[in-house]
Design a protein around this motif. Sequence first.
Motif, PDB file in Angstrom:
ATOM      1  N   TYR A   1       7.798 -13.739 -10.308  1.00 34.96           N
ATOM      2  CA  TYR A   1       8.585 -12.638 -10.862  1.00 34.96           C
ATOM      3  C   TYR A   1       7.700 -11.685 -11.668  1.00 34.96           C
ATOM      4  CZ  TYR A   1      11.816  -9.851 -13.527  1.00 34.96           C
ATOM      5  OH  TYR A   1      12.472  -8.781 -14.075  1.00 34.96           O
ATOM      6  N   GLU A   2       6.852 -12.205 -12.509  1.00 37.74           N
ATOM      7  CA  GLU A   2       6.010 -11.353 -13.353  1.00 37.74           C
ATOM      8  C   GLU A   2       5.039 -10.535 -12.503  1.00 37.74           C
ATOM      9  OE1 GLU A   2       6.487 -10.756 -16.472  1.00 37.74           O
ATOM     10  OE2 GLU A   2       8.104 -12.249 -16.576  1.00 37.74           O
ATOM     11  N   LEU A   3       4.438 -11.162 -11.485  1.00 41.59           N
ATOM     12  CA  LEU A   3       3.539 -10.436 -10.592  1.00 41.59           C
ATOM     13  C   LEU A   3       4.287  -9.333  -9.840  1.00 41.59           C
ATOM     14  CD1 LEU A   3       1.559 -13.484  -9.156  1.00 41.59           C
ATOM     15  CD2 LEU A   3       0.592 -11.679 -10.589  1.00 41.59           C
ATOM     16  N   SER A   4       5.502  -9.655  -9.403  1.00 44.48           N
ATOM     17  CA  SER A   4       6.313  -8.686  -8.654  1.00 44.48           C
ATOM     18  C   SER A   4       6.764  -7.544  -9.549  1.00 44.48           C
ATOM     19  CB  SER A   4       7.531  -9.393  -8.050  1.00 44.48           C
ATOM     20  OG  SER A   4       7.147 -10.463  -7.221  1.00 44.48           O
ATOM     21  N   ASP A   5       7.138  -7.867 -10.758  1.00 45.84           N
ATOM     22  CA  ASP A   5       7.579  -6.845 -11.699  1.00 45.84           C
ATOM     23  C   ASP A   5       6.463  -5.832 -11.957  1.00 45.84           C
ATOM     24  OD1 ASP A   5       9.591  -5.867 -13.660  1.00 45.84           O
ATOM     25  OD2 ASP A   5       8.065  -6.430 -15.124  1.00 45.84           O
ATOM     26  N   ALA A   6       5.239  -6.334 -12.046  1.00 46.85           N
ATOM     27  CA  ALA A   6       4.104  -5.441 -12.277  1.00 46.85           C
ATOM     28  C   ALA A   6       3.896  -4.500 -11.088  1.00 46.85           C
ATOM     29  CB  ALA A   6       2.837  -6.259 -12.535  1.00 46.85           C
ATOM     30  N   VAL A   7       4.030  -5.013  -9.871  1.00 51.42           N
ATOM     31  CA  VAL A   7       3.848  -4.173  -8.683  1.00 51.42           C
ATOM     32  C   VAL A   7       4.994  -3.172  -8.549  1.00 51.42           C
ATOM     33  CG1 VAL A   7       3.737  -4.185  -6.155  1.00 51.42           C
ATOM     34  CG2 VAL A   7       2.427  -5.863  -7.474  1.00 51.42           C
ATOM     35  N   ALA A   8       6.230  -3.625  -8.805  1.00 51.12           N
ATOM     36  CA  ALA A   8       7.377  -2.710  -8.736  1.00 51.12           C
ATOM     37  C   ALA A   8       7.192  -1.542  -9.702  1.00 51.12           C
ATOM     38  CB  ALA A   8       8.668  -3.466  -9.038  1.00 51.12           C
ATOM     39  N   LYS A   9       6.657  -1.812 -10.879  1.00 54.91           N
ATOM     40  CA  LYS A   9       6.422  -0.744 -11.856  1.00 54.91           C
ATOM     41  C   LYS A   9       5.234   0.128 -11.456  1.00 54.91           C
ATOM     42  CE  LYS A   9       8.641  -3.234 -15.629  1.00 54.91           C
ATOM     43  NZ  LYS A   9       8.469  -4.089 -16.820  1.00 54.91           N
ATOM     44  N   GLU A  10       4.227  -0.477 -10.829  1.00 51.94           N
ATOM     45  CA  GLU A  10       3.078   0.286 -10.342  1.00 51.94           C
ATOM     46  C   GLU A  10       3.503   1.296  -9.264  1.00 51.94           C
ATOM     47  OE1 GLU A  10      -0.546  -0.638  -7.232  1.00 51.94           O
ATOM     48  OE2 GLU A  10       0.131  -2.263  -8.536  1.00 51.94           O
ATOM     49  N   LEU A  11       4.520   0.927  -8.475  1.00 51.90           N
ATOM     50  CA  LEU A  11       4.971   1.772  -7.366  1.00 51.90           C
ATOM     51  C   LEU A  11       6.176   2.639  -7.728  1.00 51.90           C
ATOM     52  CD1 LEU A  11       4.754  -0.833  -4.435  1.00 51.90           C
ATOM     53  CD2 LEU A  11       3.110   0.984  -4.977  1.00 51.90           C
ATOM     54  N   ILE A  12       6.506   2.742  -9.002  1.00 53.16           N
ATOM     55  CA  ILE A  12       7.737   3.415  -9.410  1.00 53.16           C
ATOM     56  C   ILE A  12       7.780   4.883  -8.988  1.00 53.16           C
ATOM     57  CG2 ILE A  12       6.945   4.104 -11.716  1.00 53.16           C
ATOM     58  CD1 ILE A  12       9.778   3.249 -12.715  1.00 53.16           C
ATOM     59  N   THR A  13       6.625   5.508  -8.794  1.00 55.44           N
ATOM     60  CA  THR A  13       6.618   6.923  -8.385  1.00 55.44           C
ATOM     61  C   THR A  13       6.748   7.098  -6.872  1.00 55.44           C
ATOM     62  OG1 THR A  13       4.191   6.921  -8.339  1.00 55.44           O
ATOM     63  CG2 THR A  13       5.275   7.663 -10.378  1.00 55.44           C
ATOM     64  N   VAL A  14       6.813   5.999  -6.111  1.00 53.87           N
ATOM     65  CA  VAL A  14       7.027   6.095  -4.669  1.00 53.87           C
ATOM     66  C   VAL A  14       8.461   6.562  -4.425  1.00 53.87           C
ATOM     67  CG1 VAL A  14       7.211   4.774  -2.522  1.00 53.87           C
ATOM     68  CG2 VAL A  14       5.282   4.369  -4.098  1.00 53.87           C
ATOM     69  N   VAL A  15       8.624   7.620  -3.673  1.00 54.84           N
ATOM     70  CA  VAL A  15       9.939   8.238  -3.480  1.00 54.84           C
ATOM     71  C   VAL A  15      10.871   7.290  -2.727  1.00 54.84           C
ATOM     72  CG1 VAL A  15      11.190  10.172  -2.431  1.00 54.84           C
ATOM     73  CG2 VAL A  15       8.934  10.545  -3.480  1.00 54.84           C
ATOM     74  N   GLY A  16      12.062   7.073  -3.284  1.00 52.96           N
ATOM     75  CA  GLY A  16      13.076   6.252  -2.622  1.00 52.96           C
ATOM     76  C   GLY A  16      12.790   4.770  -2.620  1.00 52.96           C
ATOM     77  N   LEU A  17      11.934   4.304  -3.527  1.00 46.20           N
ATOM     78  CA  LEU A  17      11.512   2.898  -3.509  1.00 46.20           C
ATOM     79  C   LEU A  17      12.669   1.946  -3.811  1.00 46.20           C
ATOM     80  CD1 LEU A  17       9.025   0.933  -3.352  1.00 46.20           C
ATOM     81  CD2 LEU A  17       9.053   0.997  -5.864  1.00 46.20           C
ATOM     82  N   ILE A  18      12.835   0.957  -2.931  1.00 46.07           N
ATOM     83  CA  ILE A  18      13.690  -0.204  -3.186  1.00 46.07           C
ATOM     84  C   ILE A  18      12.815  -1.428  -2.961  1.00 46.07           C
ATOM     85  CG2 ILE A  18      15.757  -1.477  -2.529  1.00 46.07           C
ATOM     86  CD1 ILE A  18      16.897   1.133  -1.414  1.00 46.07           C
ATOM     87  N   PHE A  19      12.633  -2.227  -3.984  1.00 45.96           N
ATOM     88  CA  PHE A  19      11.687  -3.344  -3.972  1.00 45.96           C
ATOM     89  C   PHE A  19      12.465  -4.624  -4.257  1.00 45.96           C
ATOM     90  CE2 PHE A  19       8.730  -6.299  -5.817  1.00 45.96           C
ATOM     91  CZ  PHE A  19       7.486  -6.027  -5.271  1.00 45.96           C
ATOM     92  N   THR A  20      12.410  -5.588  -3.351  1.00 47.11           N
ATOM     93  CA  THR A  20      13.147  -6.840  -3.575  1.00 47.11           C
ATOM     94  C   THR A  20      12.290  -8.036  -3.176  1.00 47.11           C
ATOM     95  OG1 THR A  20      14.138  -7.037  -1.354  1.00 47.11           O
ATOM     96  CG2 THR A  20      15.305  -5.674  -2.961  1.00 47.11           C
ATOM     97  N   PHE A  21      12.557  -9.156  -3.821  1.00 48.54           N
ATOM     98  CA  PHE A  21      12.113 -10.427  -3.245  1.00 48.54           C
ATOM     99  C   PHE A  21      13.269 -11.407  -3.305  1.00 48.54           C
ATOM    100  CE2 PHE A  21      10.699 -11.813  -7.598  1.00 48.54           C
ATOM    101  CZ  PHE A  21      11.189 -13.126  -7.612  1.00 48.54           C
ATOM    102  N   THR A  22      13.318 -12.263  -2.280  1.00 44.94           N
ATOM    103  CA  THR A  22      14.382 -13.262  -2.193  1.00 44.94           C
ATOM    104  C   THR A  22      13.790 -14.653  -2.073  1.00 44.94           C
ATOM    105  OG1 THR A  22      14.543 -13.090   0.225  1.00 44.94           O
ATOM    106  CG2 THR A  22      15.984 -11.654  -1.083  1.00 44.94           C
ATOM    107  N   LEU A  23      14.574 -15.609  -2.508  1.00 41.36           N
ATOM    108  CA  LEU A  23      14.255 -17.033  -2.385  1.00 41.36           C
ATOM    109  C   LEU A  23      15.299 -17.675  -1.479  1.00 41.36           C
ATOM    110  CD1 LEU A  23      13.695 -17.657  -6.190  1.00 41.36           C
ATOM    111  CD2 LEU A  23      11.875 -17.484  -4.479  1.00 41.36           C
ATOM    112  N   GLN A  24      14.838 -18.488  -0.512  1.00 39.37           N
ATOM    113  CA  GLN A  24      15.760 -19.178   0.383  1.00 39.37           C
ATOM    114  C   GLN A  24      15.311 -20.627   0.553  1.00 39.37           C
ATOM    115  OE1 GLN A  24      17.014 -16.973   3.996  1.00 39.37           O
ATOM    116  NE2 GLN A  24      15.675 -15.332   3.299  1.00 39.37           N
ATOM    117  N   PRO A  25      16.240 -21.582   0.497  1.00 43.10           N
ATOM    118  CA  PRO A  25      15.864 -22.984   0.675  1.00 43.10           C
ATOM    119  C   PRO A  25      15.459 -23.276   2.111  1.00 43.10           C
ATOM    120  CG  PRO A  25      18.246 -22.762   0.563  1.00 43.10           C
ATOM    121  CD  PRO A  25      17.679 -21.415   0.252  1.00 43.10           C
TER     122      PRO A  25
END
Length: 521
Positions: free
Chosen positions: A380-404
């Motif tokens: 989560y922390e690594l992903s949060d950093a990348v999502a914030k790094e890419l915040i200026t990308v137009v129309g960005l939707i950034f997700t990660f999912t966990l599945q068993p």
Amino acid sequence: MVFSSSLWLSLLSVLYYITLTNAALPDLNAIIAQLKKNGACCTALDYFLPGKVHFNLPTDLAYQASQLSFWSAQEQTLHPTCIVTPTSTQNVSIAVAILNAGYQANIKGCQFAVRSAGHTPQAGSANIDGGVTIDLQSLNQVTISSDQKIVSIGPGNRWGNVYATLDNLNLAMVGGRVTPVGVGGLVTGGGVSFYSGRYGFACDNIQTYEVVLANGTITTASTNTNPTLFRAVKGGSNNFGVVTRFDAKLHQQTAFWGGTIFQPITNKEAVFEFFQNFTVSATYDPYAALISGFAWVEGIATIAHIIAYTNGDVVWPPPTFKPLNDMPKVSTTIRKDKISSFALEIEGSLALTNSHNNLFVTLTFVNKPGVSQDFMAEVYELSDAVAKELITVVGLIFTFTLQPMTNSIYSKSAATGGNVLGLDRFKDDLINLLFTVSWTLPTDNARVEAAMQGLEDAIVAKEKQMGVFNEFVYLNYAAEWQDPIQGYGAANVAFMKSVSKKYDPNGLFQKAVPGGYKLGA
């Protein structure tokens, strides 16, 4: 130009299948003449399949419609010389035989792609520049046997079409969870389902595959007929032929519990603890299915759990979901309904990504008690950093999912002859990690892809550091630069190569079909 005996046989097979469909028998010299022309494969295809071949012209509406029906913008940027839209297995047989003959003779324009619904995002996975795309979307039959034990479905179906038929009869097959996703790609790549806890992967619930081989031959694969091909297709994707029919097991299924629970991001530590405890084979409830997602929109994170509990006779919440249900909520859509309703709901949540630039990246990690919870927090922390790094990308939707992906799920393949995914090497309970990134402008493609490759590297390093690394890469979720086939293990790769050599000795699907993940040298 000299044609070898094998090419002549391929051409004769074209004539044979034309006679089977009562079409006019053309002159063999005309076939050769067509294949010798510049861009000859499309010309020859148009000659043998009149009305089913469409060209890159503004006035060819069928061509334009096929192009626009790809999910991702990356696939829509490619422009095949022609698109073939078969309406029967015989049409596919003729097309593949012509393409095989042309490619083996080094004739221009004979490389090709094969698509079902075209939901894999990367360019070239199911489309091609300057070659031929075989668009299977018209092969969308859904035929139920008289005893309601088997459904025969065409590869061009989207799951919404399949479920609309089955729901009316209180029947279910192990299939996809999103309405517009295609049957062909999902099943041949494995196929995770709301029903996987009870029945395993979608590919392991197919009793018979109908396959068009490289020379145009139509055959079937099952436990008794072509058993090595049967096993290889289960996870082997587009490496062996074109699957034109899936005969799947049917199960009785009434309305069940499902929907989405939205939670504040402050729940994340509790969610990681819950997911660690949830993904344990010894206590895994086979009626339960869960996708826990963390999404960033304009840099703001939230949590959404997509839930299914396929026993509708219980009172909500069942014990397995009670801890999750008791956490603070923002909103919920949990109700009792049929699978069509839930597949449509997920489609609605993804609507903003249609025709955008899209990207999947996936990893697998071991669910290790006392460790996995902390590992998920690191992700989560690594992903949060990348999502914030890419915040200026137009129309960005950034997700990660966990599945068993518990051992109790993937071990079910052994009872149906096995598959080539290679999960039978393991005993651990596993968790799938999937990143889905969507954005508007192609000028941001290189930046997003570089950031996601860096994130992948950081997570793999963390997996190894914390002792939860697993090499399996789920093919249906893989990025273009990932290599899921090698993640199946050396024995399975060697097996698939032997099957390819037997059924496709000239390597048509390895060389002339550049899209997808190949077996390697």
